[in-house]
Design a protein around this motif. Sequence first.
Motif, PDB file in Angstrom:
ATOM      1  N   SER A 129      34.694 -19.069  10.338  1.00 62.60           N
ATOM      2  CA  SER A 129      35.444 -20.276   9.966  1.00 62.60           C
ATOM      3  C   SER A 129      36.425 -20.012   8.829  1.00 62.60           C
ATOM      4  O   SER A 129      37.429 -20.702   8.702  1.00 62.60           O
ATOM      5  CB  SER A 129      34.493 -21.422   9.586  1.00 62.60           C
ATOM      6  OG  SER A 129      34.044 -21.295   8.242  1.00 62.60           O
ATOM      7  N   PHE A 130      36.148 -19.008   7.994  1.00 62.62           N
ATOM      8  CA  PHE A 130      37.067 -18.690   6.903  1.00 62.62           C
ATOM      9  C   PHE A 130      38.420 -18.234   7.437  1.00 62.62           C
ATOM     10  O   PHE A 130      39.449 -18.495   6.831  1.00 62.62           O
ATOM     11  CB  PHE A 130      36.487 -17.594   5.994  1.00 62.62           C
ATOM     12  CG  PHE A 130      35.295 -18.013   5.176  1.00 62.62           C
ATOM     13  CD1 PHE A 130      35.015 -19.352   4.935  1.00 62.62           C
ATOM     14  CD2 PHE A 130      34.454 -17.058   4.635  1.00 62.62           C
ATOM     15  CE1 PHE A 130      33.915 -19.736   4.169  1.00 62.62           C
ATOM     16  CE2 PHE A 130      33.359 -17.422   3.871  1.00 62.62           C
ATOM     17  CZ  PHE A 130      33.091 -18.760   3.638  1.00 62.62           C
ATOM     18  N   VAL A 131      38.407 -17.549   8.566  1.00 60.07           N
ATOM     19  CA  VAL A 131      39.660 -17.075   9.161  1.00 60.07           C
ATOM     20  C   VAL A 131      40.508 -18.269   9.576  1.00 60.07           C
ATOM     21  O   VAL A 131      41.691 -18.360   9.235  1.00 60.07           O
ATOM     22  CB  VAL A 131      39.380 -16.154  10.366  1.00 60.07           C
ATOM     23  CG1 VAL A 131      40.684 -15.737  11.041  1.00 60.07           C
ATOM     24  CG2 VAL A 131      38.572 -14.936   9.938  1.00 60.07           C
ATOM     25  N   GLU A 132      39.905 -19.198  10.290  1.00 62.14           N
ATOM     26  CA  GLU A 132      40.641 -20.362  10.801  1.00 62.14           C
ATOM     27  C   GLU A 132      41.023 -21.337   9.697  1.00 62.14           C
ATOM     28  O   GLU A 132      42.048 -22.006   9.770  1.00 62.14           O
ATOM     29  CB  GLU A 132      39.810 -21.078  11.862  1.00 62.14           C
ATOM     30  CG  GLU A 132      40.552 -22.203  12.536  1.00 62.14           C
ATOM     31  CD  GLU A 132      39.748 -22.875  13.632  1.00 62.14           C
ATOM     32  OE1 GLU A 132      40.145 -23.966  14.050  1.00 62.14           O
ATOM     33  OE2 GLU A 132      38.716 -22.313  14.057  1.00 62.14           O
ATOM     34  N   HIS A 133      40.215 -21.439   8.662  1.00 63.77           N
ATOM     35  CA  HIS A 133      40.437 -22.431   7.597  1.00 63.77           C
ATOM     36  C   HIS A 133      40.788 -21.770   6.266  1.00 63.77           C
ATOM     37  O   HIS A 133      40.432 -22.276   5.204  1.00 63.77           O
ATOM     38  CB  HIS A 133      39.190 -23.314   7.453  1.00 63.77           C
ATOM     39  CG  HIS A 133      38.864 -24.086   8.686  1.00 63.77           C
ATOM     40  ND1 HIS A 133      39.388 -25.329   8.940  1.00 63.77           N
ATOM     41  CD2 HIS A 133      38.091 -23.780   9.758  1.00 63.77           C
ATOM     42  CE1 HIS A 133      38.937 -25.768  10.113  1.00 63.77           C
ATOM     43  NE2 HIS A 133      38.159 -24.838  10.622  1.00 63.77           N
ATOM     44  N   ARG A 134      41.496 -20.675   6.326  1.00 66.41           N
ATOM     45  CA  ARG A 134      41.839 -19.911   5.116  1.00 66.41           C
ATOM     46  C   ARG A 134      42.555 -20.776   4.078  1.00 66.41           C
ATOM     47  O   ARG A 134      42.250 -20.725   2.893  1.00 66.41           O
ATOM     48  CB  ARG A 134      42.707 -18.714   5.499  1.00 66.41           C
ATOM     49  CG  ARG A 134      43.081 -17.850   4.328  1.00 66.41           C
ATOM     50  CD  ARG A 134      43.956 -16.665   4.729  1.00 66.41           C
ATOM     51  NE  ARG A 134      44.174 -15.820   3.591  1.00 66.41           N
ATOM     52  CZ  ARG A 134      43.398 -14.816   3.226  1.00 66.41           C
ATOM     53  NH1 ARG A 134      42.331 -14.532   3.934  1.00 66.41           N
ATOM     54  NH2 ARG A 134      43.672 -14.110   2.151  1.00 66.41           N
ATOM     55  N   GLU A 135      43.536 -21.567   4.531  1.00 64.36           N
ATOM     56  CA  GLU A 135      44.316 -22.378   3.590  1.00 64.36           C
ATOM     57  C   GLU A 135      43.450 -23.387   2.863  1.00 64.36           C
ATOM     58  O   GLU A 135      43.636 -23.647   1.679  1.00 64.36           O
ATOM     59  CB  GLU A 135      45.468 -23.097   4.308  1.00 64.36           C
ATOM     60  CG  GLU A 135      46.522 -22.175   4.881  1.00 64.36           C
ATOM     61  CD  GLU A 135      46.178 -21.637   6.260  1.00 64.36           C
ATOM     62  OE1 GLU A 135      45.110 -22.012   6.807  1.00 64.36           O
ATOM     63  OE2 GLU A 135      46.958 -20.830   6.790  1.00 64.36           O
ATOM     64  N   LEU A 136      42.488 -23.952   3.558  1.00 64.95           N
ATOM     65  CA  LEU A 136      41.583 -24.921   2.945  1.00 64.95           C
ATOM     66  C   LEU A 136      40.819 -24.287   1.789  1.00 64.95           C
ATOM     67  O   LEU A 136      40.709 -24.863   0.706  1.00 64.95           O
ATOM     68  CB  LEU A 136      40.601 -25.471   3.981  1.00 64.95           C
ATOM     69  CG  LEU A 136      39.453 -26.320   3.442  1.00 64.95           C
ATOM     70  CD1 LEU A 136      39.966 -27.610   2.844  1.00 64.95           C
ATOM     71  CD2 LEU A 136      38.434 -26.606   4.531  1.00 64.95           C
TER      72      LEU A 136
END
Length: 199
Positions: free
Chosen positions: A93-100
């Motif tokens: 999930s860190f890959v997909e939600h990096r900006e968050l």
Amino acid sequence: MGNREDLLAGAKRCLYEKGYGRTTARDIASAAGVSLAAIGYHYGSKDALLIQAMIEAVAEWGDAVGGLLADRGGAAATPEERFVAAWDRVLESFVEHRELWAVQFEISAGTGSSPELQEALAAVQRSARLGLSALFQGLEEVPDTPDELARGAFYQSLLAGLAVQWFTAPDQAPDGRELLRGLRLVGGSVLGAPAPAEP
């Protein structure tokens, strides 16, 4: 969508694209396609809007991760296998939600200079811990008890630490199996029992 919802969506876009500190009220109004005055009318201030946008973005991440965690090996999986699968999916999930996560680090680092921001984040701390406790147990919700708050605080600490390690050096961040091994070792030394052998 109405102006209120448009502002929230615009604020989230700005958070991801510019970060918290560099986003102006004009940026948000432009992204939302509404007047500058609408921010004050609907949210009171730019900071209040950005805080609400951040809270919603984290809730969306929770929903996305909840979906990923829904199947962690099925009913036949052991608790250890489910733990490993859960944390491997969090890493994904860190890959997909990096900006968050980048924005969360920025906000966390800047809370000391903004009492309003610090107060807003403190106000959601309890619900965040209960939400994480439920998320990692695969439950819809958990009761507001000291045990669930402690469990949530543990998951929150593990999650934040893992995120920092992943952002610093993704190839060196521990995966689910390494986290399980660490948990066994720490649990053994704290509780006075030897850590089980690595399977």
